[in-house]
Design a protein around this motif. Sequence first.
Motif, PDB file in Angstrom:
ATOM      1  N   LEU A 114       0.887  -1.295   0.011  1.00  0.00           N
ATOM      2  CA  LEU A 114       0.156  -0.068   0.019  1.00  0.00           C
ATOM      3  C   LEU A 114       0.877   1.264   0.099  1.00  0.00           C
ATOM      4  O   LEU A 114       0.574   2.227  -0.671  1.00  0.00           O
ATOM      5  CB  LEU A 114      -1.001   0.079   1.172  1.00  0.00           C
ATOM      6  N   MET A 115       1.981   1.162   0.792  1.00  0.00           N
ATOM      7  CA  MET A 115       2.653   2.388   0.725  1.00  0.00           C
ATOM      8  C   MET A 115       3.593   2.735  -0.507  1.00  0.00           C
ATOM      9  O   MET A 115       3.432   3.927  -1.069  1.00  0.00           O
ATOM     10  CB  MET A 115       3.807   2.298   1.876  1.00  0.00           C
ATOM     11  N   VAL A 116       4.027   1.532  -1.141  1.00  0.00           N
ATOM     12  CA  VAL A 116       4.405   1.989  -2.586  1.00  0.00           C
ATOM     13  C   VAL A 116       3.572   2.372  -3.603  1.00  0.00           C
ATOM     14  O   VAL A 116       3.820   3.233  -4.338  1.00  0.00           O
ATOM     15  CB  VAL A 116       5.175   0.416  -3.034  1.00  0.00           C
ATOM     16  N   ALA A 117       2.337   1.588  -3.478  1.00  0.00           N
ATOM     17  CA  ALA A 117       1.243   2.034  -4.616  1.00  0.00           C
ATOM     18  C   ALA A 117       0.876   3.531  -4.231  1.00  0.00           C
ATOM     19  O   ALA A 117       0.576   4.226  -5.104  1.00  0.00           O
ATOM     20  CB  ALA A 117       0.107   1.258  -4.504  1.00  0.00           C
ATOM     21  N   MET A 118       0.847   3.943  -3.247  1.00  0.00           N
ATOM     22  CA  MET A 118       0.386   5.461  -2.664  1.00  0.00           C
ATOM     23  C   MET A 118       1.553   6.403  -3.075  1.00  0.00           C
ATOM     24  O   MET A 118       1.156   7.497  -3.375  1.00  0.00           O
ATOM     25  CB  MET A 118       0.024   5.423  -1.079  1.00  0.00           C
ATOM     26  N   ALA A 119       2.716   5.864  -2.963  1.00  0.00           N
ATOM     27  CA  ALA A 119       3.747   6.751  -3.445  1.00  0.00           C
ATOM     28  C   ALA A 119       3.662   7.081  -4.983  1.00  0.00           C
ATOM     29  O   ALA A 119       4.080   8.151  -5.406  1.00  0.00           O
ATOM     30  CB  ALA A 119       5.248   6.205  -2.929  1.00  0.00           C
ATOM     31  N   ILE A 120       3.105   6.208  -5.543  1.00  0.00           N
ATOM     32  CA  ILE A 120       2.868   6.258  -7.334  1.00  0.00           C
ATOM     33  C   ILE A 120       1.484   6.862  -7.413  1.00  0.00           C
ATOM     34  O   ILE A 120       1.400   7.829  -8.172  1.00  0.00           O
ATOM     35  CB  ILE A 120       2.970   4.742  -7.857  1.00  0.00           C
ATOM     36  N   ASP A 121       0.584   6.422  -6.776  1.00  0.00           N
ATOM     37  CA  ASP A 121      -0.760   7.216  -6.972  1.00  0.00           C
ATOM     38  C   ASP A 121      -1.417   7.524  -5.701  1.00  0.00           C
ATOM     39  O   ASP A 121      -1.996   6.345  -4.855  1.00  0.00           O
ATOM     40  CB  ASP A 121      -1.411   6.329  -7.866  1.00  0.00           C
ATOM     41  N   PRO A 122      -1.470   8.490  -5.141  1.00  0.00           N
ATOM     42  CA  PRO A 122      -2.126   8.920  -3.928  1.00  0.00           C
ATOM     43  C   PRO A 122      -3.673   8.211  -4.017  1.00  0.00           C
ATOM     44  O   PRO A 122      -4.130   8.266  -2.705  1.00  0.00           O
ATOM     45  CB  PRO A 122      -2.065  10.247  -4.020  1.00  0.00           C
ATOM     46  N   GLU A 123      -4.346   8.418  -5.270  1.00  0.00           N
ATOM     47  CA  GLU A 123      -5.524   8.068  -5.072  1.00  0.00           C
ATOM     48  C   GLU A 123      -6.013   6.627  -4.782  1.00  0.00           C
ATOM     49  O   GLU A 123      -7.112   5.895  -4.310  1.00  0.00           O
ATOM     50  CB  GLU A 123      -6.446   8.380  -6.312  1.00  0.00           C
ATOM     51  N   VAL A 124      -4.893   5.768  -4.594  1.00  0.00           N
ATOM     52  CA  VAL A 124      -4.998   4.363  -4.213  1.00  0.00           C
ATOM     53  C   VAL A 124      -5.647   4.184  -2.865  1.00  0.00           C
ATOM     54  O   VAL A 124      -6.515   3.302  -2.364  1.00  0.00           O
ATOM     55  CB  VAL A 124      -3.640   3.694  -4.227  1.00  0.00           C
ATOM     56  N   ALA A 125      -5.404   4.950  -1.991  1.00  0.00           N
ATOM     57  CA  ALA A 125      -6.008   5.118  -0.704  1.00  0.00           C
ATOM     58  C   ALA A 125      -7.456   5.038  -0.799  1.00  0.00           C
ATOM     59  O   ALA A 125      -8.267   4.412   0.230  1.00  0.00           O
ATOM     60  CB  ALA A 125      -5.592   6.278   0.344  1.00  0.00           C
ATOM     61  N   THR A 126      -7.791   5.798  -1.379  1.00  0.00           N
ATOM     62  CA  THR A 126      -9.349   6.012  -1.666  1.00  0.00           C
ATOM     63  C   THR A 126     -10.126   4.615  -2.188  1.00  0.00           C
ATOM     64  O   THR A 126     -10.969   4.314  -1.485  1.00  0.00           O
ATOM     65  CB  THR A 126      -9.945   7.289  -2.535  1.00  0.00           C
ATOM     66  N   ARG A 127      -9.476   4.175  -3.308  1.00  0.00           N
ATOM     67  CA  ARG A 127      -9.952   3.008  -3.673  1.00  0.00           C
ATOM     68  C   ARG A 127      -9.633   1.689  -2.977  1.00  0.00           C
ATOM     69  O   ARG A 127     -10.652   0.969  -2.941  1.00  0.00           O
ATOM     70  CB  ARG A 127      -9.216   2.732  -5.278  1.00  0.00           C
ATOM     71  N   SER A 128      -8.687   1.612  -2.426  1.00  0.00           N
ATOM     72  CA  SER A 128      -8.295   0.445  -1.391  1.00  0.00           C
ATOM     73  C   SER A 128      -9.015   0.179  -0.129  1.00  0.00           C
ATOM     74  O   SER A 128      -9.164  -0.652   0.600  1.00  0.00           O
ATOM     75  CB  SER A 128      -6.958   0.325  -1.040  1.00  0.00           C
ATOM     76  N   GLY A 129      -9.795   1.436   0.107  1.00  0.00           N
ATOM     77  CA  GLY A 129     -10.549   1.518   1.342  1.00  0.00           C
ATOM     78  C   GLY A 129     -11.531   0.532   1.508  1.00  0.00           C
ATOM     79  O   GLY A 129     -11.778   0.059   2.286  1.00  0.00           O
ATOM     80  N   THR A 130     -12.163   0.093   0.333  1.00  0.00           N
ATOM     81  CA  THR A 130     -13.243  -0.722   0.339  1.00  0.00           C
ATOM     82  C   THR A 130     -12.803  -2.008  -0.332  1.00  0.00           C
ATOM     83  O   THR A 130     -13.633  -2.832  -0.248  1.00  0.00           O
ATOM     84  CB  THR A 130     -14.518  -0.326  -0.624  1.00  0.00           C
TER      85      THR A 130
END
Length: 364
Positions: A114-130
């Motif tokens: 998750l940290m690596v993906a968020m460093a590339i695309d901060p929107e990952v946090a919103t999508r991965s929440g569900t």
Amino acid sequence: MRRSRAMAQAPLFTLAAACVAPLASSAARADERPFALRWTAPAECPAGAVVEAEIHRLLGHESPTSRGTLRATGTITPVDSGFVLHIELSRDGWKSARTVRGATCRALADAGALMVAMAIDPEVATRSGTEAPGDRPSARALPANPAPEPPAAAARTAEPAPRRGPPASAPATRGRARRARQTEGAAERDLSLRLGLGAMGDLGTMQGLSSAIEPWAAVVVGPARLEAGASFWPGNTAASAARPQSGGTIDLVAGSITACALLPPVARAVRPHFEVGAPCAGIELGRMHAEGYGVSDPEEGSALWAALRGGAAVAWVAAPWVRLRLRLEAVVPLERPRFVLEGVGEVHEPGVAARAALGLELAL
């Protein structure tokens, strides 16, 4: 001839270009990869390939325009309470480091992905929440003095997204702590029956040093001990000070009720090898009997014996069901019967006494 050689060389150049072109294209695509991961973990933890697959899953098929390759180095090491992940992220002079603790390797692998993906695309946090699996325990991230980030990159940092509510591991930890306290409290409230038999030495109740046999039964409930005992003092000779060849033989039979406090701080400090009761206080009631000797008409008499007792006790726990118990106490008579021989004078009058008792106790 020159023309034929030139024509022969043309296909060679064409072939070389055809071979090099895919390699160059592959290298170009490699340079355009959004991340490069170095992953070190114990054998029972997810491998680097699994973490990379999770990163790709979080990013999805439509990754944002590359801003250069993000380099990530993750290392999982086991600790007493679980595992620790240390992950370092860097790109174009920017660096960041995080330390993540978790109960399982899987939780740490997910956190690292998750940290690596968020460093590339901060929107990952919103999508991965569900999309985050509900059966994976979350990890607790602890900053490890990350380097300051450039202002322009503030919106696309590798900071983990704040989760709603406390991490899953925190309620579990608090639940275990509550269960431990409840278990300890229940153990301290447990009812235990005790039976014991010992010998007691006394200085002051009789004339000089005397001894007695003492059986007892007790019940222990939490931090309190209530004991009922009896003491049997065999005949003790008391000589008259005025006429040493005359005196009396005195014996005592008494019963007692004693309460002791097993203070929890003291109990926790000395367990499991010792059990301390302090303070202890009680009352003793009995019958003191005397029979004269050394006179022409010896008589006998009895009197009420009543006294207050106070002191402390310590028991060595030799086994869960066996204890060696030592009690030290002072005895203050409430009734002080006087034994007198007619024509001789006073033979004995009990006073304040000091006692020590040692016995074997069984815990039922």
